[in-house]
Design a protein around this motif. Structure first.
Motif, short mmCIF file in Angstrom:
data_model
loop_
_atom_site.label_atom_id
_atom_site.label_comp_id
_atom_site.label_asym_id
_atom_site.label_seq_id
_atom_site.Cartn_x
_atom_site.Cartn_y
_atom_site.Cartn_z
N CYS A 170 0.84 -1.19 0.00
CA CYS A 170 0.00 0.00 0.00
C CYS A 170 0.88 1.24 0.00
O CYS A 170 1.72 1.40 0.88
N ASP A 172 -0.05 4.05 0.74
CA ASP A 172 -0.46 4.87 1.88
C ASP A 172 -0.09 4.25 3.23
O ASP A 172 -0.62 4.64 4.26
N MET A 174 -0.85 1.46 4.66
CA MET A 174 -1.92 0.83 5.44
C MET A 174 -1.52 -0.54 5.97
O MET A 174 -2.20 -1.09 6.82
N HIS A 352 -2.58 -5.38 -2.45
CA HIS A 352 -3.38 -4.46 -1.66
C HIS A 352 -4.36 -3.70 -2.55
O HIS A 352 -3.95 -3.07 -3.53
N MET A 354 -7.55 -0.87 -2.42
CA MET A 354 -8.31 0.05 -1.57
C MET A 354 -9.16 0.98 -2.43
O MET A 354 -8.87 1.21 -3.60
#
Ligand SMILES: [Cu+2]
Length: 739
Positions: A170, A172, A174, A352, A354
């Motif tokens: 990820c 970001d 996460m 991942h 999202m």
């Protein structure tokens, strides 16, 4: 069975061809009982022998002058053997358990190693890590907190599983890899806060190594546990088992767990939206011991998380998948001058997904009016090996470590307005990281009270993109050509341990390290950093960041009491950080680029005391403090936890354990305002209560736990977006062990 095992182990002992062997006995200092199955090691990874059912082992002290003894439930000891025979006392970990968590500041300090009690299995890794002095967590809600060691997280610390490199997928952040090891699969946790273990861990950065449980010879054993918590309806079920054939040649261990939670409720009763999650974890491990006593181990972890809410971020993770596999071959102990103790090959893949489909995108201030589904993946393969060597009568340990990793990440921008065309952005395209390291570790006994340790590591690393089109974006942005020449990275450490008396020790270490930017810092594009809300672009021309860390510890420890103080100061040169490049404008999107921002410093310390007044009562206190500043910008570094600590009171009577804990943090008023957008955080204190009891001849254990008893409404300084912590929760868990 145990007798059979011991016989096997005795047969596998290697008696030395030269010199005198000595017989030593390992004894529990508190009870006087022999310590069975203690591992006698000549280095981190090389087990020479184990103690028998009466606690005895034999060894040639001339060949192995300095040894390390580890045993489950005891503090690790490093010591110097004298010829003849002797008794070695082991200090029990204050609380015994079937698993051990070891925190290391300077590894060679026998008194400095403190085994912590592992909380009940229902406690997550996040909660556990957050309680260790010197550690904290960047939180974004209920799931997958990001571990921080002495104010450094992510690219500035080395987070490993069994020494393996696993990269988050990820962009970001996460998915910190701590979420892939469930606490019931953890056998040890090695934390090197000072970064002095450069030979083995490379970069000289602080490291957290999650060491998983392996299959071990023994009769069938099965553990089943389940827990339920209110008001977030957290429920979990886990099962693990292990067995081996009669002669212990083949052993197998499996474990599986499932957990699911709904939104949690903050103090005062406000429900926090987007804090739900669901997760499955499977771990399989197999071990074969050959006739020659070499062993081969295979281990596989599969972790699947779904529907994970991140209230502090723009979106939630719909699917986070991890497949982590390794093969490890350990050579039977031998006394050759040059030898290899183990070789490990591994591969892992992280995927991942999202999106923000469950968010009100129309009304948000950042990236409003559009959906941004994102996908990321990393594939990593590597090799590690270690052993011993002798040059000019000097014996040392060596470590080899190499890996290659491929990262990809992308996002779409789908506007709610059908008139605006969809956009597609690469966050990482075909970004390759390759690294190879060689590390050496030397130990010198300067006198029988003074130990000096030196470690050095040399590495070669490249980070590059295989896509010319992707590279051309950076060439356009910075106006120069991307070149991918390998960089040499050096690190080294020197540690001195002085033990003027049995109960007292002083240790100090100095660590130099060089860190090249990681794949996100060099080649990330349009990457949202939740910690400050900016979108970041990488910079392939970043200079190497250098650090010098000085660390000091003193520990006073008797059988029942221990007090330890650690102080450190870490100076950064060419500190890599984001610099604001564009104003927010109308879209609410703010940009930064990675740059070498100058000098920075992090300094602080930890205090820990453990006092056992009787078999019934003991008290634990921990305090840590950090001061961090970007010297060139003249402002505090962001996301630095304030002065914080905890005090735990343990009562132990019969089959009951009662534990009261007070957790507190001072206000944080030192914040980053010009280069980051932080706000001040108030002080808080919370109370937790746990009652544990064993039933039916210890085959069943129940734990009733009430967290945040006073239902306080608060958030920690490192809780992103000031998302409040959970209010009062009550959890009941049950565990059944069949042996
Ligand atoms: Cu994500």
């Amino acid at each position: 069975m145990r007798y059979l095992l011991t016989t096997l182990l005795i047969l596998s002992w290697v008696s030395s061809a030269y010199g005198q062997t000595g017989t030593y006995r390992v004894i529990d200092r508190a009870t006087g009982d022999p310590v069975v199955q203690a591992h006698i090691k000549s280095g981190e990874e090389s087990v020479i022998t184990t103690t028998d059912t009466d606690g005895y082992f034999t060894l040639n002290p001339e060949e192995y002058p300095a040894i390390i003894i580890t045993a489950v439930g005891y503090q690790t000891r490093e010591l110097v053997l004298r010829s003849g025979s002797g008794t070695i006392y082991m200090n029990p970990a204050i609380f015994r358990n079937d698993s051990e968590l070891v925190v290391i500041a300077g590894r060679d300090n026998q008194n400095n190693v403190q085994a912590y009690r592992r909380q009940h299995q229902a406690e997550t890794m996040d909660q556990f890590l957050d309680k260790i002095d010197g550690l904290s967590a960047n939180r974004r809600g209920a799931f997958a907190w990001e571990p921080v060691v002495r104010g450094e997280s992510d690219q500035r610390m080395n987070l490993m599983i069994d020494g393996m490199q696993v990269f988050k997928a990820c962009v970001d952040k996460m998915d910190p890899i701590t979420s892939y090891v469930e606490t019931n699969n953890l056998s040890q946790l090695h934390i090197d806060k000072s970064g002095s273990e450069v030979a083995q861990n490379g970069g000289g950065r602080s490291s957290v190594n999650l060491i998983t449980r392996r299959a071990e010879p023994g009769p069938l054993s099965v553990n089943v546990s389940s827990a339920f918590r209110l008001p977030d309806n957290y429920r979990t079920f886990s099962m693990s088992g292990s067995t081996s054939d009669r002669d212990g040649r083949n052993a197998i261990r499996f474990s599986g767990s499932y957990k699911k939670a709904d939104d949690y409720t903050a103090g005062g009763g406000r429900q926090i939206k987007n804090t739900q999650y669901e997760k499955l974890n499977l771990n399989l491990s197999y071990r074969h011991r050959f006739e020659s006593d070499h062993t081969l181990e295979a281990n596989y972890i599969s972790d699947k998380a779904y529907d994970i809410g991140y209230p502090a971020l723009l979106m939630d993770a719909t699917e986070a998948l991890a497949d982590i596999g390794q093969l490890r071959f350990s050579f039977a102990p031998n006394d050759r001058n040059w030898r290899m103790d183990f070789i490990q090959v591994y591969a892992n893949g992280i995927r991942h997904t999202m999106d923000d489909y469950s968010r009100d995108v129309e009304n948000r201030s950042v990236m409003g009016g559009m959906h941004m589904p994102m996908y990321g993946e990393t594939l990593t393969g590597g090799l590690r090996a270690g052993g011993r060597g002798v040059l000019l009568n000097h014996s040392f340990e060596w470590f080899l470590d190499g890996f290659a990793s491929l990262a990809d990440g992308e996002m779409e921008m789908n506007s709610l307005d059908p008139g605006i065309e969809d956009m597609f952005i690469d966050n990482l395209r075909d970004v390759n990281t390759r690294r190879a390291n060689i590390g050496l570790k030397h130990r010198f006994m300067l006198s029988d009270k003074l130990l000096f340790k030196a470690e050095e590591n040399i590495g070669l690393k490249t980070v590059t993109t295989g896509s010319d089109q992707y590279a051309s974006f950076f060439e356009g942005l910075y106006g120069r050509d991307v070149e991918s020449r390998p960089r040499f990275l050096l690190s080294g450490s020197g540690s001195l341990l002085w033990m003027p008396a049995d109960a007292l020790s002083f240790s100090g270490s100095l660590v130099y390290s060089e860190r090249m930017g990681n794949h996100m810092e060099l080649f990330g594009h349009y990457i949202y950093n939740y910690t400050d809300g900016f979108f970041y672009d990488g910079n392939p021309w970043l200079k190497t960041e250098r650090t010098i860390n000085a660390d000091f510890n003193t520990t006073w420890e008797t059988d029942a009491h221990s007090v330890s103080v650690s102080l450190f100061r870490k100076q950064f040169y060419n500190y890599i950080d984001g610099i604001i490049t564009e104003d927010s404008g109308a879209t609410g999107v703010r940009f930064k680029r990675y740059a070498n921002t100058g000098d920075a410093v992090i300094t602080g310390g930890e205090f820990r005391s453990l006092n056992r007044f009787s078999h019934t009562l003991s008290i634990e206190n921990r305090i840590s403090y950090l001061f961090a500043e970007n010297r060139s910008l003249g402002e505090p570094l962001p996301l630095i936890p304030p002065l914080k600590g905890s005090s735990i009171l343990h009562f132990h009577f019969g089959k009951n354990k009662l534990m009261g804990e007070a957790e507190w943090a001072a206000a944080q008023n030192r914040i980053a305002e010009t280069n980051s957008i932080e706000d001040k955080t108030d002080a808080f204190a919370t109370l937790h209560l746990t009652w544990e009891r064993s039933w039916f001849d210890r085959s069943v254990t129940s734990v009733l736990k009430a967290n945040n008893l006073l239902d306080s409404y608060y958030h920690t300084h490192t809780s992103i977006g000031n998302v409040p912590e959970a209010g009062r929760t009550v959890m009941l868990s049950l565990r059944y062990a069949f042996r």
